[in-house]
Scaffold this motif. Structure first.
Motif, short mmCIF file in Angstrom:
data_model
loop_
_atom_site.label_atom_id
_atom_site.label_comp_id
_atom_site.label_asym_id
_atom_site.label_seq_id
_atom_site.Cartn_x
_atom_site.Cartn_y
_atom_site.Cartn_z
N LYS A 48 21.71 -65.57 -6.72
CA LYS A 48 20.62 -65.64 -5.74
C LYS A 48 19.26 -65.58 -6.42
O LYS A 48 18.34 -64.88 -6.00
N GLY A 49 19.13 -66.32 -7.53
CA GLY A 49 17.87 -66.47 -8.23
C GLY A 49 17.53 -65.38 -9.22
O GLY A 49 16.54 -65.48 -9.94
N GLU A 50 18.32 -64.31 -9.28
CA GLU A 50 18.06 -63.20 -10.19
C GLU A 50 19.03 -63.23 -11.37
O GLU A 50 20.18 -63.64 -11.23
N SER A 51 18.55 -62.76 -12.51
CA SER A 51 19.35 -62.73 -13.74
C SER A 51 20.07 -61.38 -13.86
O SER A 51 19.47 -60.34 -13.60
N TYR A 52 21.36 -61.44 -14.24
CA TYR A 52 22.17 -60.24 -14.43
C TYR A 52 23.09 -60.43 -15.63
O TYR A 52 23.19 -61.54 -16.16
N GLU A 53 23.77 -59.36 -16.02
CA GLU A 53 24.75 -59.42 -17.10
C GLU A 53 26.11 -58.95 -16.58
O GLU A 53 26.44 -57.77 -16.64
N PRO A 54 26.92 -59.90 -16.09
CA PRO A 54 28.22 -59.51 -15.55
C PRO A 54 29.24 -59.20 -16.65
O PRO A 54 29.13 -59.70 -17.77
N HIS A 55 30.18 -58.36 -16.30
CA HIS A 55 31.35 -58.11 -17.16
C HIS A 55 32.57 -58.45 -16.33
O HIS A 55 33.00 -57.67 -15.49
N ASN A 56 33.08 -59.66 -16.55
CA ASN A 56 34.26 -60.14 -15.84
C ASN A 56 35.39 -60.38 -16.83
O ASN A 56 35.17 -60.95 -17.89
N SER A 57 36.58 -59.95 -16.44
CA SER A 57 37.78 -60.30 -17.19
C SER A 57 38.38 -61.51 -16.50
O SER A 57 38.43 -61.57 -15.27
N VAL A 58 38.84 -62.48 -17.31
CA VAL A 58 39.38 -63.73 -16.77
C VAL A 58 40.66 -64.10 -17.49
O VAL A 58 40.77 -63.94 -18.71
N ALA A 59 41.63 -64.60 -16.72
CA ALA A 59 42.87 -65.13 -17.28
C ALA A 59 43.09 -66.51 -16.67
O ALA A 59 42.89 -66.71 -15.47
N LEU A 60 43.49 -67.45 -17.52
CA LEU A 60 43.70 -68.84 -17.10
C LEU A 60 45.09 -69.31 -17.48
O LEU A 60 45.55 -69.06 -18.60
N ALA A 61 45.74 -70.01 -16.55
CA ALA A 61 47.03 -70.66 -16.81
C ALA A 61 47.09 -71.89 -15.91
O ALA A 61 46.30 -72.02 -14.98
N ASN A 62 48.03 -72.76 -16.20
CA ASN A 62 48.20 -73.94 -15.37
C ASN A 62 49.55 -73.93 -14.68
O ASN A 62 50.55 -73.49 -15.24
N SER A 63 49.56 -74.49 -13.48
CA SER A 63 50.77 -74.84 -12.76
C SER A 63 50.65 -76.34 -12.51
O SER A 63 49.92 -76.76 -11.61
N GLY A 64 51.28 -77.12 -13.37
CA GLY A 64 51.05 -78.56 -13.33
C GLY A 64 49.60 -78.84 -13.65
O GLY A 64 49.01 -78.19 -14.52
#
Length: 179
Positions: A48-64
């Motif tokens: 929403k126009g403001e700068s922040y420093e997120p800490h997100n954990s992410v995992a990626l895999a495929n199904s087809g």
């Protein structure tokens, strides 16, 4: 196929426990392997126009051809993910469309009236933007640039899933600086 965006390439799930979610998806649903990053390096993040420093954990895999993204927020930085969980939701939060012509597609979507809410960059030429399209849970739209190393990483993840035998279900993210 969406007449506005093309093919949905990713389903993004916001989860309260990413380790449990990876276990469920890989062991029960047979989707994997997951490539996991406990703290995704997001540059130029804005909400929403403001700068922040997120800490997100992410995992990626495929199904087809469909990529499954699991996301856990590790801090209270404002985001559409936090909005989703604050509303009492978990599960499918967004669908993503991929582009190698980010600037042209973004310009077209803005001209069509789409309103940006959250954006940032993951690696070189790995910009992303989420639009104000949350009409019911799971309908937020992300436009994700895949012209650079992030696109190469997505290809490697898809290929790893093609003949996955269930072994080594969680692996580290490839180093984007080396792709």
């Amino acid at each position: 196929m969406s007449r506005h965006f093309g093919q949905i390439r990713q389903a993004g799930y916001v989860v309260p426990d990413i380790e449990a979610a990876m276990d469920y998806w890989s062991r029960v649903l047979g989707v994997g392997p997951f490539f996991y990053n406990p703290k995704v390096p997001i540059r130029n993040y804005r909400y929403k126009g403001e700068s922040y420093e997120p800490h997100n954990s992410v995992a990626l895999a495929n199904s087809g051809p469909l990529q499954i993204e699991l996301i856990q927020c590790r801090n209270a930085v404002p985001s559409m993910y936090k909005d989703f969980t604050d509303a009492g939701h978990s599960g499918l939060q967004h669908v993503a469309y991929w582009t190698s012509d980010y600037d042209a597609d973004l310009e077209r979507l803005l001209a069509e009236g789409f309103k940006p809410v959250m954006s940032g960059e993951v690696g070189e030429r790995g910009r992303f933007i989420y639009f104000d399209t949350h009409y019911h849970p799971g309908t937020v739209i992300e436009l994700s640039e895949v012209a650079g190393p992030k696109g190469e990483m997505f290809r490697l993840i898809r290929e790893a899933a093609e003949n996955w035998d269930g072994e080594d279900p969680v692996r580290p993210f490839p180093d984007l600086s080396k792709l």
